[in-house]
Design a protein around this motif. Structure first.
Motif, PDB file in Angstrom:
ATOM      1  N   PHE A 271       0.780  -1.187  -0.033  1.00 19.55           N
ATOM      2  CA  PHE A 271       0.033  -0.170  -0.013  1.00 19.55           C
ATOM      3  C   PHE A 271       0.954   1.282  -0.102  1.00 19.55           C
ATOM      4  O   PHE A 271       1.603   1.468   0.863  1.00 19.55           O
ATOM      5  N   PHE A 272       0.820   1.793  -1.066  1.00 16.89           N
ATOM      6  CA  PHE A 272       1.844   2.962  -1.314  1.00 16.89           C
ATOM      7  C   PHE A 272       1.093   4.487  -0.729  1.00 16.89           C
ATOM      8  O   PHE A 272       0.016   4.586  -1.165  1.00 16.89           O
ATOM      9  N   VAL A 273       1.872   5.228  -0.075  1.00 20.12           N
ATOM     10  CA  VAL A 273       1.198   6.424   1.002  1.00 20.12           C
ATOM     11  C   VAL A 273       2.237   7.369   0.743  1.00 20.12           C
ATOM     12  O   VAL A 273       3.514   7.371   0.394  1.00 20.12           O
ATOM     13  N   GLN A 274       1.848   8.497   1.118  1.00 18.15           N
ATOM     14  CA  GLN A 274       2.567   9.764   1.007  1.00 18.15           C
ATOM     15  C   GLN A 274       3.738   9.844   2.244  1.00 18.15           C
ATOM     16  O   GLN A 274       3.095   9.290   3.479  1.00 18.15           O
ATOM     17  N   PRO A 275       4.748  10.045   2.016  1.00 22.85           N
ATOM     18  CA  PRO A 275       5.779  10.113   3.024  1.00 22.85           C
ATOM     19  C   PRO A 275       5.404  10.780   4.318  1.00 22.85           C
ATOM     20  O   PRO A 275       4.977  11.872   4.098  1.00 22.85           O
ATOM     21  N   GLY A 276       5.768  10.232   5.404  1.00 26.68           N
ATOM     22  CA  GLY A 276       5.065  11.117   6.588  1.00 26.68           C
ATOM     23  C   GLY A 276       3.641  10.440   7.393  1.00 26.68           C
ATOM     24  O   GLY A 276       3.369  10.739   8.183  1.00 26.68           O
ATOM     25  N   THR A 277       2.987   9.702   6.217  1.00 25.34           N
ATOM     26  CA  THR A 277       1.674   9.293   6.794  1.00 25.34           C
ATOM     27  C   THR A 277       1.665   7.783   7.043  1.00 25.34           C
ATOM     28  O   THR A 277       0.826   7.259   7.218  1.00 25.34           O
ATOM     29  N   GLU A 278       3.036   7.066   6.882  1.00 31.11           N
ATOM     30  CA  GLU A 278       3.009   5.739   6.887  1.00 31.11           C
ATOM     31  C   GLU A 278       2.772   5.172   8.336  1.00 31.11           C
ATOM     32  O   GLU A 278       1.968   4.038   8.275  1.00 31.11           O
ATOM     33  N   LEU A 279       3.017   5.856   9.457  1.00 26.04           N
ATOM     34  CA  LEU A 279       2.543   5.336  10.578  1.00 26.04           C
ATOM     35  C   LEU A 279       1.200   5.605  11.237  1.00 26.04           C
ATOM     36  O   LEU A 279       0.677   5.223  12.147  1.00 26.04           O
TER      37      LEU A 279
END
Length: 505
Positions: A271-279
Motif C-alpha cells: 500500500f503506497f502512501v505519502q511520506p510521513g503518513t505511513e505510521l
C-alpha cells in the motif's frame, strides 16, 4: 490431549482425507515439500479467493497483478536479499542436527512464559472466584523471579538480533543452558549465517548463462511494476497492489508440516502512501487485517498482535498477527533501491501537492500455507456424542469448505440415485457439490464431517412424492425437511465468499 498429539492427528487427517500429501511420496518424499490433494486444493483456493476479494473488491484503490517467478538478478541485490536474507544457524556436534539459533532462543522464552502461566493457573484453582490475576503477578515471588529471567533474556535476544551479533546469540544459548532436543547435550558450534535463496542458471549455453534466483518473496514483483500499474490504472496515492504467488526459500531447518516449507505461496499487498503518513496507515491496516481473521469465526482469543524485536532491513515498524500474518511499514526502502540500481526514476508525481516523491509502503503479507494450517488446527474437533459414539469433524467456515453440499440417496435403488443426480445438476452451477451413495447413511455423514462439508442432503422415498429432502447441518447434526426448490437459496447465501465479505463492512 497434548498439543503435540493433536498436531500429529491433524497431519494424519490431512493425508487420510485428501488435504495434503508428502510430495514425491512414492520416491520416499522430498524434505519440506508437500502437495495439496483434492480437498486441500479447494480449501486453499477458497482462502485465496477470500483474501483476493477482500482486497480488490472491498477497496476501490487496490488492484492486483501476477508477476513472474524469475526476475532480473539485480533486483535481489537492490532489495538486500543477496546480502541480508540470512538465517543464524547453529549445529550440535553430537546429534549432527542443525537449528536456527533465533528459534532455539524464542523457544526458551516461550518456556518461561509457559512456566508463568502454569503458576497463574495453579493459583486460579487455589483461590477460585476471588482470584486477582494482576495482583498475583505483582506479588508472587516465584512469578516475579521467572518474569525477570524472561525479560532479561528477551532484552539480550532483541539486542543480539539487531546486528545480528552471532557471538552474542551463541552466548545466550550457552548461558541459558539450552540443550539439543535429540542428543540432550550442549555441544554447540559457532552461529553462522546462511542465505536462503535458491540459485539457478538461465541461458541456452554455459557461456551465455546468467545466475538468477527463484524469488524468495512476491513483494519485489509489485515494487518493480509499481509505476506501470500507477500510470496505466491512473492510480492516485494512497493506493495498493495485491498479488498471490509462489515463493521459494532454501530452509535448512524446515519444520512443523506445512508451516515452514521450501516452496510456498504468499498473499501480499503493498500500500503506497505519502511520506510521513505511513505510521498513520499502519494501525489502520492492523485493524483491517484483524477483522479479516475474526470474520472466520474462530474467536478473538485465538489471535494476538506480536510486535517484532528485530526489524527487517527495510522496515521501521512491523507486527505479526499470530497465527500468522505480517504487517510491515517498509518505508521507501524498496522503491528507492530499485531507482538507484536501475538508474530509472520511479517517483510519483502528486498533482495535489505538485511535487514528485518516492512513496512509502505499508505491507500486509500472509502465507497461504500457514493460513491453511491455522484453519485446519482451529477447525479440527473430536466430539463425544450423546449415544456414546464419537466423530471427527472439521468445523470449517462454510464459505471455505472444499465441498459445500453432499447429496445422498438413502438407498441405491427405487429411483433415488436418479433424483439425487437431478438435484446435483441443479446445484453444481452455484457451489461445489459431491454425490455419495456408498455405505450406510451414518458412515456417509461421518465422511462428510471429516472433510468439513457444512450441508448434507438426503433423498428418501418420500422425496419422490412430496419434493422435499432432509437437510443436515454439520456442526449441530440437526436435520430438517425442506423443499428441493429452496435448497439453492438456503445454502448459497451461507457458503458464498460474499457471506464472509459482508462481515468486513
Amino acid at each position: 490431549m497434548a498439543q503435540e498429539d493433536v498436531f500429529k492427528k491433524i497431519v494424519s487427517h490431512c493425508k487420510e482425507y485428501g488435504f495434503v500429501f508428502p510430495s514425491s511420496e512414492i520416491y520416499d518424499g522430498l524434505g519440506a515439500v508437500y502437495d495439496y490433494g483434492q480437498n486441500g486444493v479447494e480449501l486453499k483456493n477458497n482462502i485465496k479467493q477470500y483474501w483476493w476479494k477482500a482486497m480488490t473488491m472491498l477497496h476501490e484503490n487496490i488492484v492486483g497483478i501476477d508477476s513472474a517467478i524469475f526476475m532480473h538478478p539485480t533486483i535481489w541485490k537492490a532489495s538486500g536479499h543477496v546480502d541480508a536474507f540470512n538465517d543464524p544457524l547453529i549445529d550440535n556436534r553430537d546429534s549432527k542436527k542443525r537449528y536456527r539459533a533465533d528459534v532455539l532462543i524464542e523457544d526458551q522464552i516461550a518456556k518461561y512464559d509457559e512456566k508463568i502461566q502454569k503458576e497463574v493457573e495453579k493459583a486460579r484453582k487455589r483461590f477460585g472466584d476471588s482470584f486477582d490475576e494482576a495482583k498475583y503477578m505483582e506479588t508472587s515471588e516465584r512469578v516475579k523471579e521467572t518474569k525477570e529471567k524472561r525479560d532479561n533474556l528477551h532484552a539480550r535476544y532483541a539486542a543480539a538480533m539487531q546486528g545480528p551479533d552471532l557471538e552474542a546469540l551463541k552466548q545466550i544459548i550457552l548461558d541459558e543452558e539450552i540443550v539439543d532436543p535429540i542428543s540432550g547435550t550442549k555441544n554447540w558450534t559457532d552461529v553462522r549465517q546462511f542465505n536462503l535463496m535458491f540459485a539457478t542458471e538461465m541461458g541456452a549455453s554455459a557461456d551465455a548463462s546468467m545466475k538468477v534466483y527463484l524469488r524468495p518473496e512476491t513483494a519485489q514483483g509489485i515494487f518493480v511494476n509499481y509505476l506501470n500499474v500507477q500510470k496505466t490504472g491512473r492510480m492516485k496515492i494512497p493506493f495498493g497492489i495485491a498479488q498471490i504467488g509462489k515463493a521459494f526459500r532454501n530452509e535448512i531447518v524446515a519444520r512443523q508440516f506445512i508451516f515452514r516449507m521450501r516452496e510456498f505461496e504468499q498473499m501480499e499487498m503493498q500500500f503506497f502512501v505519502q511520506p510521513g503518513t505511513e505510521l498513520e496507515w499502519f494501525p489502520k491496516w492492523k485493524e483491517t487485517r484483524m477483522k479479516w481473521h475474526l470474520a472466520l469465526g474462530f474467536g478473538a482469543e485465538n489471535y494476538r498482535f506480536h510486535d517484532h524485536d528485530k526489524l527487517a532491513h527495510y522496515a521501521n515498524a512491523a507486527t505479526d498477527i499470530e497465527f500468522k500474518m505480517g504487517i510491515h511499514s517498509r518505508t521507501n526502502f524498496d522503491l528507492s533501491q530499485h531507482e538507484k540500481y536501475s538508474g530509472k526514476s520511479i517517483k510519483y508525481f502528486d498533482p495535489q501537492t505538485n511535487e514528485s516523491y518516492t512513496p512509502y509502503v505499508i505491507e500486509t503479507s500472509i502465507g497461504v500455507d500457514r493460513m491453511f494450517l491455522s484453519i485446519m488446527c482451529h477447525a479440527y474437533e473430536e466430539e463425544k456424542l450423546e449415544n456414546g459414539e464419537s466423530r471427527v469433524v472439521l468445523k470449517l467456515p462454510a464459505a471455505l469448505a472444499p465441498v459445500k453440499c453432499a447429496v445422498m440417496p438413502l438407498v441405491k435403488k427405487d429411483g433415488l440415485p436418479e433424483k439425487a443426480r437431478e438435484i446435483i445438476d441443479q446445484l453444481k452451477f452455484h457451489f461445489n457439490c459431491q454425490y455419495d451413495e456408498k455405505d450406510s447413511i451414518g458412515k456417509r455423514y461421518r465422511r462428510q464431517d471429516a472433510i468439513g462439508t457444512p450441508y448434507c442432503v438426503t433423498v428418501d422415498h418420500d422425496t419422490l412424492n412430496d419434493g422435499c429432502v432432509t437437510l443436515r447441518f454439520r456442526d449441530t447434526m440437526e436435520q430438517e425437511r425442506v423443499k428441493i426448490s429452496e435448497l439453492n437459496s438456503i445454502i448459497e447465501d451461507k457458503v458464498s465468499i460474499a457471506s464472509l465479505l459482508k462481515k468486513l463492512q
